[in-house]
Design an enzyme around this catalytic site. Structure first.
Site, PDB file in Angstrom:
ATOM      1  N   GLU A   1      -8.377  -4.854   4.913  1.00 10.84           N
ATOM      2  CA  GLU A   1      -8.223  -4.597   3.479  1.00 10.84           C
ATOM      3  C   GLU A   1      -7.074  -5.422   2.898  1.00 10.84           C
ATOM      4  OE1 GLU A   1      -8.275  -0.390   4.534  1.00 10.84           O
ATOM      5  OE2 GLU A   1      -9.509  -0.024   2.770  1.00 10.84           O
TER       6      GLU A   1
ATOM      7  N   ASN B   1       0.870  -1.173   0.000  1.00 12.62           N
ATOM      8  CA  ASN B   1       0.000   0.000   0.000  1.00 12.62           C
ATOM      9  C   ASN B   1       0.911   1.228   0.000  1.00 12.62           C
ATOM     10  OD1 ASN B   1      -1.773   2.041   0.540  1.00 12.62           O
ATOM     11  ND2 ASN B   1      -2.778   1.010   2.251  1.00 12.62           N
TER      12      ASN B   1
ATOM     13  N   ARG C   1     -13.189  16.338   8.302  1.00 13.37           N
ATOM     14  CA  ARG C   1     -13.949  16.733   7.101  1.00 13.37           C
ATOM     15  C   ARG C   1     -15.416  16.943   7.454  1.00 13.37           C
ATOM     16  NH1 ARG C   1     -11.870  11.857   3.398  1.00 13.37           N
ATOM     17  NH2 ARG C   1     -10.714  11.279   5.266  1.00 13.37           N
TER      18      ARG C   1
ATOM     19  N   HIS D   1     -13.324   3.141  -0.104  1.00  9.95           N
ATOM     20  CA  HIS D   1     -13.392   2.097   0.933  1.00  9.95           C
ATOM     21  C   HIS D   1     -14.056   0.822   0.413  1.00  9.95           C
ATOM     22  CE1 HIS D   1     -13.214   5.362   4.261  1.00  9.95           C
ATOM     23  NE2 HIS D   1     -12.024   4.815   4.100  1.00  9.95           N
TER      24      HIS D   1
ATOM     25  N   ARG E   1      -2.554  -2.075  -3.396  1.00 11.20           N
ATOM     26  CA  ARG E   1      -3.757  -1.285  -3.192  1.00 11.20           C
ATOM     27  C   ARG E   1      -3.752  -0.157  -4.230  1.00 11.20           C
ATOM     28  NH1 ARG E   1      -5.494   3.017   1.146  1.00 11.20           N
ATOM     29  NH2 ARG E   1      -7.699   3.014   0.655  1.00 11.20           N
TER      30      ARG E   1
END
Ligand code: ADP
Length: 401
Positions: A384, A6, A239, A178, A89
């Site tokens: 993941e 990743n 956010r 995601h 990834r």
């Protein structure tokens, strides 16, 4: 053995899985690539080491990771030939990649073309892939896209009501992120509940620093809260999530705030941090709320309320809900947030077993609804890397020798 990679703008994370994918033999992260004080944290054989080493480029970072994997004391392999495939990834596959794929020159070219859609993520992903191919040229490399899982959304869910030409000419639409986490936890939930995936109408609440709510009907994503940028949906650590897009005009014309400043405010100063004023870490916010901090309490109330609204909306989108999945840092570890989301939701068949809810922390996979509830509520720790390794092994095994 399967190696997963990743690559971020200044980090490379890696994990080495046994062939049966049951064990992680080594894992590590090279951080601050190209900066002062770069270092590697590497764990294998029950030991973890942290070494400060100058790492000037992603190429050097990759080489360092391989050196550590081969290290006689900290390593997990004695020859790179033991690595049978590498899974990378990949953040943005837009509408070009519906599923994971073996990496070829054409795939790399396509990803380079898509870079403007994910300027922070795709370029480092590409560097990771190119360096991986250079260092380990004799094994299959696979790209696993975060957006691919959401490619099953129907147009009514992924289109924005903008002039159609923006979709046609500039690919402006909802893509979702995601997806790899979402796919993993939906499959895992079906296993835990011992029900066929096809029967499940699930809402997946991925509650980490980034937050995504996704409607998964029969194993397929049909709608998701994050859209084109990684911004919309539920408020996140820093956010704002869903706010009136018209605010940008008010900020600019009435408050004299520039576009760059506005972007910084809504991405980095808002969300849980902006409301609570104590931080973006749910642990800190929960503690402050317990001590009577009203803004911390408001941040938690707003967070849970926004999730609740998405659960209701997605139950409507799927014609019902029979599985609610909590995952990622907050989803896996915060009984109060799960309790607040599930409060007064019995009209959708959603109820919690309070004791199970308290027990489901620290990476435990658990059903937290009472037996016989119309909607099963489950906590599934996301993984993941494992999903990437599963896809990589599957695609690599189809490679002609
Ligand atoms: P990322 O999106 O960066 O992968 P994570 O999935 O690790 O993020 O989630 C990070 C979030 O999880 C942070 O808000 C953190 O506060 C929260 N978290 C981690 N442990 C706990 C805990 N024990 N209780 C509440 N929140 C937690």
């Amino acid at each position: 053995m399967i190696l997963t990679i990743n690559t971020g703008s200044s980090t490379i994370k890696y994990q080495l899985f046994s062939h049966d994918l049951e064990r992680v033999l080594a894992r590590g992260i090279v951080s601050r690539i190209g900066e002062e004080g770069s270092y590697i944290v590497h764990a294998a054989r029950g030991k973890e080491v942290r070494h400060v080493i100058p790492v000037r480029s992603h190429r050097e970072a990759f080489e360092l990771a391989i050196q550590y994997l081969l290290h006689p004391v900290y390593g997990a392999i004695s020859d790179v030939g033991e690595i049978e495939a590498v899974g990378h990834r990949a953040v943005h596959g837009a509408d070009a990649f519906m599923a994971s794929t073996l990496i070829t020159d054409a795939v790399l070219d396509k990803m380079a073309e898509l870079a403007p859609l994910a300027p922070l993520h795709n370029p480092p992903n590409l560097i990771g892939m190119r360096e991986g191919l250079r260092l380990l040229p004799n094994v299959p490399h696979v790209a696993v896209f975060d957006t691919a899982f959401h490619q099953t959304m129907p147009p009514r869910a992924y289109m924005y009501a903008l002039p159609y030409r923006f979709y046609e000419e500039h690919r402006i639409r909802r893509y979702g992120f995601h997806g790899t986490s979402c796919r993993y936890v939906s499959h895992q939930a079906a296993e835990v509940l011992r029900r066929p995936l096809e029967e499940l109408n699930s809402v997946v609440c991925h509650l980490g620093n980034g937050v995504t709510i996704t409607a998964v009907k029969g194993g397929q994503s049909v709608d998701t809260s994050i859209g084109f940028a990684t911004f919309s949906g539920v408020m996140m650590g820093t956010r704002a999530g869903d706010i009136d897009p018209g605010l940008v005009f008010h900020f600019s014309r009435e408050l004299g705030i520039s576009l760059e400043e506005y972007e910084r405010i809504v991405y980095y100063e808002s969300g849980l941090l902006g409301i609570s004023g104590v931080g973006n870490d749910m642990r800190v916010i929960t503690e402050a709320a317990e001590q009577g901090n009203e803004r911390a309490q408001l941040a938690m109330d707003m967070f849970a309320y926004m999730i609740k609204k998405y659960v209701g909306a997605y139950a409507a989108a799927m014609g019902g809900i029979n599985c609610l999945i909590f995952t990622a840092g907050i989803g896996e570890n915060s009984p109060p947030i799960r309790r607040m989301v599930c409060e007064d939701m019995a009209f959708l068949g959603i109820q919690l077993d309070p004791e199970c809810n308290e027990e489901a922390v620290g990476g435990r996979e658990m059903v937290i609804s009472p037996p016989g509830a119309a909607c099963s509520v489950v906590v599934i720790p996301t993984n993941e890397e494992k999903m990437i390794a599963i896809d990589t092994r599957r695609l690599a095994s189809r490679q002609p020798a």
